[in-house]
Design an enzyme around this catalytic site. Structure first.
Site, mmCIF file in Angstrom:
data_model
loop_
_atom_site.group_PDB
_atom_site.id
_atom_site.type_symbol
_atom_site.label_atom_id
_atom_site.label_comp_id
_atom_site.label_asym_id
_atom_site.label_seq_id
_atom_site.Cartn_x
_atom_site.Cartn_y
_atom_site.Cartn_z
ATOM 1 C CG ASN A 360 -2.283 0.850 1.041
ATOM 2 O OD1 ASN A 360 -1.127 2.644 1.608
ATOM 3 N ND2 ASN A 360 -3.177 1.004 1.051
ATOM 4 C CG ASP A 372 -8.247 5.133 3.472
ATOM 5 O OD1 ASP A 372 -8.478 6.180 4.211
ATOM 6 O OD2 ASP A 372 -8.455 4.331 2.571
ATOM 7 C CD GLU A 1300 -39.213 -3.359 -16.029
ATOM 8 O OE1 GLU A 1300 -38.483 -3.224 -17.090
ATOM 9 O OE2 GLU A 1300 -40.918 -4.325 -16.252
HETATM 10 C C1 LIG Z 1 -10.142 -3.960 -4.853
HETATM 11 C C2 LIG Z 1 -9.638 -2.851 -3.568
HETATM 12 C C3 LIG Z 1 -9.705 -1.925 -3.034
HETATM 13 C C4 LIG Z 1 -8.855 -0.939 -1.932
HETATM 14 N N1 LIG Z 1 -9.206 0.515 -1.411
HETATM 15 C C5 LIG Z 1 -8.347 0.832 -0.284
HETATM 16 C C6 LIG Z 1 -8.757 1.960 0.170
HETATM 17 O O1 LIG Z 1 -9.459 2.493 0.557
HETATM 18 N N2 LIG Z 1 -8.117 2.624 0.840
HETATM 19 C C7 LIG Z 1 -6.088 2.396 0.697
HETATM 20 O O2 LIG Z 1 -5.181 2.859 1.389
HETATM 21 N N3 LIG Z 1 -6.261 0.902 0.073
HETATM 22 C C8 LIG Z 1 -7.018 0.733 -0.400
HETATM 23 N N4 LIG Z 1 -6.478 -0.421 -1.394
HETATM 24 C C9 LIG Z 1 -5.794 -0.615 -2.339
HETATM 25 C C10 LIG Z 1 -4.519 -1.867 -1.254
HETATM 26 O O3 LIG Z 1 -4.612 -1.856 0.715
HETATM 27 C C11 LIG Z 1 -2.956 -2.345 -1.962
HETATM 28 O O4 LIG Z 1 -3.913 -2.649 -2.504
HETATM 29 C C12 LIG Z 1 -2.505 -3.608 -1.214
HETATM 30 O O5 LIG Z 1 -2.184 -3.337 0.665
HETATM 31 C C13 LIG Z 1 -1.751 -3.231 -2.159
HETATM 32 O O6 LIG Z 1 -0.444 -4.406 -1.310
HETATM 33 P P1 LIG Z 1 0.216 -5.800 -2.202
HETATM 34 O O7 LIG Z 1 0.401 -6.440 -1.014
HETATM 35 O O8 LIG Z 1 -1.341 -6.433 -2.591
HETATM 36 O O9 LIG Z 1 0.970 -4.838 -2.738
HETATM 37 P P2 LIG Z 1 1.191 -5.891 -4.559
HETATM 38 O O10 LIG Z 1 0.210 -5.658 -5.382
HETATM 39 O O11 LIG Z 1 1.656 -7.153 -4.128
HETATM 40 O O12 LIG Z 1 2.009 -4.888 -4.504
HETATM 41 C C14 LIG Z 1 1.819 -3.628 -5.161
HETATM 42 C C15 LIG Z 1 3.436 -2.046 -5.783
HETATM 43 O O13 LIG Z 1 3.761 -2.494 -4.606
HETATM 44 C C16 LIG Z 1 5.403 -3.104 -5.087
HETATM 45 N N5 LIG Z 1 5.731 -3.901 -3.560
HETATM 46 C C17 LIG Z 1 5.371 -4.614 -2.637
HETATM 47 N N6 LIG Z 1 5.856 -4.414 -1.393
HETATM 48 C C18 LIG Z 1 7.111 -3.571 -1.738
HETATM 49 C C19 LIG Z 1 8.279 -3.195 -0.733
HETATM 50 N N7 LIG Z 1 8.374 -3.852 0.599
HETATM 51 N N8 LIG Z 1 9.397 -2.894 -1.330
HETATM 52 C C20 LIG Z 1 9.429 -2.471 -2.354
HETATM 53 N N9 LIG Z 1 7.923 -2.698 -3.149
HETATM 54 C C21 LIG Z 1 6.868 -3.592 -2.497
HETATM 55 C C22 LIG Z 1 5.122 -3.722 -5.597
HETATM 56 O O14 LIG Z 1 6.762 -4.130 -7.041
HETATM 57 C C23 LIG Z 1 4.153 -3.068 -6.709
HETATM 58 O O15 LIG Z 1 4.334 -2.354 -7.657
HETATM 59 C C24 LIG Z 1 -7.587 -1.055 -2.306
HETATM 60 C C25 LIG Z 1 -7.331 -2.454 -3.002
HETATM 61 C C26 LIG Z 1 -8.236 -2.909 -3.912
HETATM 62 C C27 LIG Z 1 -7.787 -3.831 -4.543
#
Ligand SMILES: Cc1cc2nc3c(=O)[nH]c(=O)nc-3n(C[C@H](O)[C@H](O)[C@H](O)COP(=O)(O)OP(=O)(O)OC[C@H]3O[C@@H](n4cnc5c(N)ncnc54)[C@H](O)[C@@H]3O)c2cc1C
Ligand code: FES
Ligand code: FES
EC number: 1.2.3.7
Length: 1372
Positions: A360, A372, A1300
């Site tokens: 995130n 967030d 409807e």
């Molecule tokens: C449907 C949906 C709703 C969402 N709603 C919200 C919301 O309301 N509020 C909010 O804040 N977030 C929201 N998110 C975001 C969500 O929190 C992030 O998608 C999630 O936390 C990303 O984590 P991941 O492990 O899946 O990351 P990944 O998808 O695995 O990685 C995301 C990016 O970060 C890089 N990366 C990951 N970890 C590291 C690391 N440790 N060091 C360097 N690069 C890294 C990856 O290479 C990639 O580019 C939402 C996501 C989705 C899909």
């Protein structure tokens, strides 16, 4: 490249529903969903959005930890989860939860019994979400629940499905099914179901529920997998690699080996949920999974704070922060707890379970993701730990966010949240300091998966001033984010300004003025002024309880407190209470369903369970995309125009060559017959643009590839060469269409008649409003199953096409015409449709036709499943329109004349737009306007053609009528409800407006419904209570509104066929298609009733012997279209006609047999009939008589809402509906239709924006931007009564439609919101001392949060403070 990369390639081992899978050569970009749907028989995992936003693809993932010998179970969305990341895991899909062979799980049985599945497309995902909640609750050491229940609480049960979308049911029955497992549920609160009857004791009720034993709740992790465990695998396939380093050293060495400056060479992943937002069209050469590096996956706590590894999932972080409170309730409790609470509003449970904290923050840092997490962590001084090469660096989150995008080879290792505690005896104030911390977010949906317009988190240290009556703000940390900014920021200037200040209204006002200069969204951000005003609102909400205001302004809450500590606490408490959310601990408060089932035509009239509901819940029900691909099958994707009017010179692909897996491109020149994409009696449209693309979204070509993924990727890479020379500019608005006389024709027989004489009516009026204007936008269907078809070439130039369509017959005809084949060479099959809502009436036809053309040309099966974005771009949706009205009325509110000029934007092709005037006028007539005159034009524009959407024209008309009534009422300063009441029809005026469709006097039930609803919902009493509430609440206002519906429907000819097999079982075919509306269930009941008239033994169980089968256009012809709410009853009538014939044939035999035997049962009768060659199959075509062709439906709704003036959020506190279903054919099915339609209507009026760019290309293209209602946005109290209005001679067994009409009642939420806004405005006007008239106030549709707040006044806080300052000075 370092050592690790040379590691021997291993296999990927995991289990699905207990079955072992061992894979070599996995393309690491493969998602779990792709694998499950294409390589296993488990089709319950549905693809609906493909971006983590709907929950249709949810599976349970179980991991075994050998150290503690425990299994961890959690949901993940399979559409984003990468297959390689499930190594060693066990996956449970809905089939694994329970199925028809091994037995259904009580979850599935209860979903069916609570009528919680309609089209069924969302149901497997819902069931898995609940299953996970049960498994996890029952693992806890909470006290033993009552027998038959789980340890789950009601609140958890509701929240378990908060991230799952359902477009059919309106969620209430789903929530009931979930709550039925909760230990703390009151059985009284569980709604209509097929298990028990009203009035039975709790014990009896419990005994009838499919039993649940919480001791057996487990995901059954397979033993064999426990032995396979390893710490992650390194996998390789065709040059692509997946690495799972298990130490920081391995990670460093892997990263060292990565080429610099090559974007596609490497991707670090944890949950991969980021791709839901940043769609990735390319695969990477190497994927590095961080989950197995211990430093990144651990949580460490000490006195100074909590350190969370970057790969820790959000769910685990939440748990840890909450546990932190448990073990030392004083240390940082409030801060950690509030951070955790806020994190629970991020995305949905299944995203939080796989998405990581680090992922995130990286998205926020590198790609400006409106996070967030970043905002809340920023406000509490979080530190981050980064690794670049061998170097480790610790810096503040603020510096981290502000620096240039982190290098791709750098890794975020962990974050550290410091521990915040209130300090004793602060030096500056010489008194105790108190720590205040709050977080805020304003999002379209409170819980269900929605990014915020703005989020904020504030930390402050305060102490009591020496005079013991006032509070000093020592320090504060104010963070804001997601408002259209590069990253979350601290409002330092405001912090500095406030530090050390004793807060008064003037100080607060100054602070807000400074804040306004800081929170300025970047260009291009939607609703910028709203977002800025949110920042002001949140800061005000946080600080104003500390503001020193005279007693008369703060309601005297200062009085009576002596100690500074006591003063501070009580003052804060009381002052915060003024914003105190009314949110109940559970999402839904209560719901009541009143039905009157009738035995007269048993089993017709019984609220029996929906046919096939259990196999829908287990995911075994087969939808078009679940049909296994025939060998050699190809997949297609549309290439569409992004220009509104342009010649297509050619198509190329980015990067030159044909993309991977592409077999060919089909376009207009490949069409063997006529270029038609859909043909109906109202017109036709081309399948592919012939030289000139007519609108953005117009089909240009069809790319065919080996897999759906390749086809979609290729379509995305297509570059169309356009040429606009010598073409006129496109018509992109109704005004331009009028200017250029561009209209679609409405055949005279479809154009409705005016009523009375407008000029005479105006002459009678005491007042008039002239040429007032209204505007309405579109709405997207958002069926959970997007458009899909499969075409299979057959022998002798024939073709079989499986299509998810509401119109098999029209699809059949179009395909035959397009292929130039005789009709009998085409066979169109539709078994079930995963939601239609009108969107699959015509818009499905080109999809099936395109597949047919490609299959015919290539002589290979071709299928297509539209991705959500393409579907949204092509769908067209509801008709937008502009309305001008003039209305005359008496001083008492009685309207005497109404004239409307309506310009409907019909788009480019005729579709079914010609029905719009008739449909609109059908609803416009619902009030007695005296005289009604109108001019309705269908404007032909260069926009995608609009199609019918549930209650087409009627919902728009219901808005128009209520807006006019409101305008009249406010002009006269009369109560709106009294103006509605005075303009309701008498039976006489009803006859004048609806002619002979008005029915008999006794059938006009609206006046009695109107009164009954007022009584049953305590309307007048609540109206008074609301006045009281509004007087005492500054920042929340309530409104209530009662609206009627009069909804005309028409019956169409419909065929049916009933065949009785030798063993007495019955097969039924009908013209109507099962879309989730319960058509098959009603038809089944009708067949059983119709055949029971033969009056022999054993007919009581006939309903169990009936199977309704798929629509097959060569087996049953003249099926027409399933639309307009009446297909179920028409199909029932057709079946009844068949049954009459069969009964007649069988009765003669029965009489003969009875002479020989004393009694005869059904099986014997049928066997004898078979042996004596009685024809046991009958077909019919029901043709409605003139007297029954059209009729009126009645209902009324009262909704009460509360708006939050600081955010514009609207909460529907309560809705009461009474709806006349005649004698319902199945009250459970009709109830589902009423509630589901109503909630879809709430979507239209309050949430769903369907915008386009300036070329008319749809820009809301998925769940991120298109917000349908979720379980947290439906009415908190939802009471529905289905009125049984007795005998209706011209109806099918006295029944009336339900699909409807109830949708139009949702306008009551909009009207109630308007009422609340008026209250808010009155207050703001009083503060500003101006005299403004609100009589022409309008509220747009949808009334989203920005709209509501804007109407309340974006600067209401500033006005309040100015007023306070003036009054404070005045009182001193
Ligand atoms: C449907 C949906 C709703 C969402 N709603 C919200 C919301 O309301 N509020 C909010 O804040 N977030 C929201 N998110 C975001 C969500 O929190 C992030 O998608 C999630 O936390 C990303 O984590 P991941 O492990 O899946 O990351 P990944 O998808 O695995 O990685 C995301 C990016 O970060 C890089 N990366 C990951 N970890 C590291 C690391 N440790 N060091 C360097 N690069 C890294 C990856 O290479 C990639 O580019 C939402 C996501 C989705 C899909
Ligand atoms: S399809 Fe996966 S969440 Fe929608
Ligand atoms: S039943 Fe939920 S989407 Fe249809």
């Amino acid at each position: 490249m370092g050592e690790v990369t040379e590691t021997r390639t291993e296999s990927l081992v995991f289990a699905v529903n207990g079955q072992k899978f061992e894979l070599y050569n996995v393309d690491p970009s493969t998602t779990l969903l792709e694998f499950l749907r294409s390589q296993t028989p488990f089709k319950s995992v549905k693809l609906s959005c493909g971006e983590g936003g709907c929950g249709a693809c949810v599976v349970l993932l179980s991991k075994y930890d050998p150290v503690i010998d425990q299994v961890e179970d959690f949901t993940v969305n399979s559409c984003l989860t990468l297959l390689c990341s499930v190594n060693g895991c066990s996956i449970t899909t809905a089939e694994g939860v329970g199925n028809s062979k091994d037995g259904f799980h009580p979850i599935q049985k209860r979903f069916a019994g609570f009528h919680a599945s309609q089209c069924g497309f969302c149901t497997p995902g819902m069931c898995v979400s609940l299953f996970s909640a049960l498994v996890n609750a029952d693992k806890t050491n909470r006290p033993e629940p009552r027998r038959g229940f789980s340890k789950l609480t009601v609140s958890e049960a509701e929240k378990s499905i908060a991230g799952n979308l359902c477009r059919c049911t309106g969620y209430r029955p789903i929530a009931d099914a979930c709550k039925s497992f909760a230990a703390d549920v009151d059985m009284e609160d569980l709604g209509l179901n097929s298990f028990w009857k009203n009035g039975e004791s709790d014990e009896v009720k419990l005994s009838r529920l499919p039993s649940y034993n919480h001791n057996n709740a487990s995901s059954n992790f397979p033993e064999f997998l426990k032995k396979e465990l390893k710490a992650g695998a390194n996998l390789a396939s065709k040059g692509y690699h997946w690495y799972s380093p298990v130490s920081l050293e391995q990670l460093q060495s892997l990263l060292q080996g990565v080429e610099e400056n090559d974007e596609t060479s490497m991707k670090i992943v944890v949950g991969n949920t980021g791709t839901g937002y940043y769609k990735e069209l390319v695969g990477y050469e190497r994927y590095i999974d961080l989950k197995y590096v211990p430093e990144l996956s651990t949580i460490r706590k000490d006195q100074s704070g909590v350190e969370i590894g970057a790969a820790v999932t959000i769910s685990k972080a939440i748990k840890a922060l909450k546990e932190e409170n448990d073990y030392d309730p004083h240390r940082g409790k409030m801060v950690f707890e509030k951070i955790a609470d806020h994190m629970e509003k991020i995305a949905s449970a299944f995203i939080r379970n796989s998405g990581s904290v680090g992922g995130n923050l990286i998205m926020a840092q590198r790609k400006q993701f409106p996070s967030d997490m970043a905002t809340i962590l920023l406000s509490v001084g979080t530190l981050v730990n980064i690794m670049t090469g061998q170097k480790h660096e610790e810096l503040s989150l603020e510096d981290f966010l502000g620096m240039p995008p982190l290098h791709p080879k750098s890794v975020l290792l962990s974050i550290k949240i410091p521990c915040w505690v209130s300090r004793k005896k602060d030096v500056s104030s010489e008194s105790d300091t108190k720590l205040l911390f709050e977080t805020y977010r304003a999002a379209p949906r409170p819980l269900g998966n929605a990014l915020s317009y703005l989020n904020a988190a504030f930390l402050a240290e305060v102490s009591a001033f020496s005079d013991s009556t006032r509070i000093v703000l020592n320090n504060c940390w104010l963070a804001f984010g997601a408002y259209g900014t590069k990253h979350a920021i601290r409002a330092r200037k405001v912090e500095e300004f406030l530090a050390g200040k004793m807060l008064g209204a003037s100080v607060l006002y100054e602070a807000i003025k400074i804040l306004e200069t800081i929170i300025v969204p970047e260009d291009g951000t939607s609703s910028p002024a709203y977002r800025s005003s949110l920042a002001v609102g949140f800061l005000f909400e946080f600080l104003s309880p500390l503001v020193d205001t005279p007693p008369e302004i703060s309601n005297g809450c200062l009085n009576g407190y002596n100690t500074t500590e006591g003063l501070m606490d009580s003052k804060l408490k009381q002052n915060y209470d003024q914003f105190g959310e009314t949110k109940p601990p559970t999402l839904l408060l209560s719901a009541k369903q009143v039905i009157h089932s009738s035995k007269e035509y048993h089993p017709v009239g019984e609220p029996i369970q929906k046919t096939g509901a259990t196999i829908q819940a287990s995911g075994e029900a087969v939808y078009v995309d679940d049909i296994p691909s025939p060998s050699n099958c190809l997949h297609g994707a549309f290439i569409y125009s992004t220009e509104p009017l342009a010649r297509v010179k050619g198509i190329k692909f980015k990067y030159g060559s044909l993309p991977n897996g592409v077999t060919g491109i089909i376009s207009v020149k490949d069409i063997p017959g006529k270029n038609v994409g859909s043909v109906t009696g109202l017109g036709e449209e081309p399948l592919y643009a012939d030289e000139v693309a007519q609108c953005a979204g117009d089909r240009i070509a069809f790319v065919v590839a080996d897999t759906q993924k390749y086809a979609d990727l290729a379509a995305n890479l297509a570059v169309v060469d356009y040429d606009k020379e010598n073409l006129k500019p496109p018509i992109l608005s109704v005004e331009e269409a009028v200017e250029r006389c561009s209209f679609l024709e409405v055949p005279p027989f479809l154009y409705p008649e005016q009523v009375g004489n407008f000029s005479e009516g105006m002459a009678e009026a005491d007042h008039e409003i002239l040429s007032a204007k209204l505007k309405l936008g579109s709405q997207y269907y958002f069926y959970m199953e997007t458009q899909t078809a499969l075409a299979v070439p057959d022998e002798d130039n024939c073709i079989v096409v499986y299509s998810s369509t509401q119109s098999p017959e029209y699809t059949h005809d179009t395909i035959a015409k397009c292929l130039g084949l005789p009709g009998h060479n085409v066979r169109l099959i539709t078994r079930r449709v995963g939601g239609g809502f009108g969107g699959k009436a015509l818009k499905s036809i080109p999809v099936a036709t395109a597949c047919a053309v490609a299959a015919y040309k290539l002589q290979r099966p071709v299928r297509m499943y539209l991705n959500r974005k393409t579907d949204m771009i092509m769908a067209g949706g509801r008709h937008p329109m502009k309305i001008t009205y003039s209305v005359g009325f008496k001083s008492n509110g009685k309207i005497t004349a109404l004239k409307l000029d309506i310009l409907i934007d019909a788009g480019i092709y005729p579709d079914v737009s010609a029905i719009m005037p008739e449909h609109m006028v059908g609803t416009l007539r619902k009030y007695d306007w005296g005289a009604l005159s109108f001019d309705i034009k269908l404007c032909k524009t260069n926009l995608p053609s609009r199609s019918a959407m549930r209650a087409p024209g009627e919902i728009q008309a219901s808005f128009i009528t209520e807006a006019i009534i409101e305008h009249v009422a406010s002009t006269l300063s009369l109560d709106v409800d009294s103006v509605r009441t005075i303009n309701l029809h008498t039976y006489n005026s009803l006859g004048l407006f609806y002619k002979n469709h008005a029915g008999e006097p006794l059938e006009y039930t609206l006046p009695s419904i109107w009164d009954k609803l007022a009584t049953s919902s305590s309307f007048y009493h609540r109206t008074e209570m609301i006045k009281q509430f509004n007087r005492t609440h500054k920042w929340r206002k309530r409104g209530i509104s009662r609206v009627p519906t009069v909804h005309e429907v028409g019956m169409r000819p419909t065929p049916g066929k009933v065949s009785i097999l030798k063993d007495g079982t019955i097969v039924v075919e009908v013209g109507g298609v099962e879309l989730g509306q319960g058509l098959w269930t009603k038809v089944k009941q009708m067949t059983a009733y119709g055949l029971s008239l033969v009056q022999c033994g054993g007919t009581e169980e006939l309903v169990e012997k009936v199977r309704v089968i798929q629509a097959d256009t060569l087996s049953l012809i003249q099926g027409g279209m399933t639309a307009g709410s009446t297909t179920s009853e028409a199909s029932c009538e057709a079946v009844k006609l068949c049954c009459n014939v069969l009964v007649e044939r069988l009765t003669a035999l029965k009489e003969r047999l009875l002479e020989q035997m004393k009694s005869i049962d059904w099986e014997t009768l049928i066997l004898q009939a078979h042996m004596t060659s009685v024809n046991l199959s009958a077909s019919s075509l029901y043709i409605p008589a003139i007297s029954s062709i059209s009729y009126l439906n009645y209902g009324a709704a009262i909704s009460e809402v509360e708006i939050n003036l600081l955010t514009g959020e609207t909460t529907t506190l309560r809705t009461d509906i009474i709806y006349d279903c005649g004698q319902s054919l199945n009250p459970a099915v009709d109830l589902g239709q009423i509630e589901g339609a109503y909630v879809q209507g709430i979507g239209f009026f309050m949430l769903e924006e369907y915008p386009t760019n300036s070329d008319g290309l749809v820009t809301a293209n998925g769940t991120w931007s298109y917000k349908v209602p979720t379980v947290d946005t439906i009415p908190k109290q939802f009471n529905v009564e289905i009125l049984n209005s007795g005998h209706h001679q011209n109806r099918v067994l006295s029944s009336k439609a339900s699909g409807e009409p109830p949708l139009t009642l949702a306008v009551s939420v909009h009207c109630a919101t308007m009422a609340a806004i008026k209250e808010a405005r009155k207050q703001v006007i009083s503060w500003s001392g101006q005299k403004e008239s609100d009589s022409a106030l309008q509220l747009e549709v949808p009334a989203t949060m920005p709209v509501v707040k804007e109407r309340c006044g974006l600067d209401s806080i500033q006005k309040f403070l100015q007023w306070t300052i003036v009054n404070t000075i005045g009182t001193k």
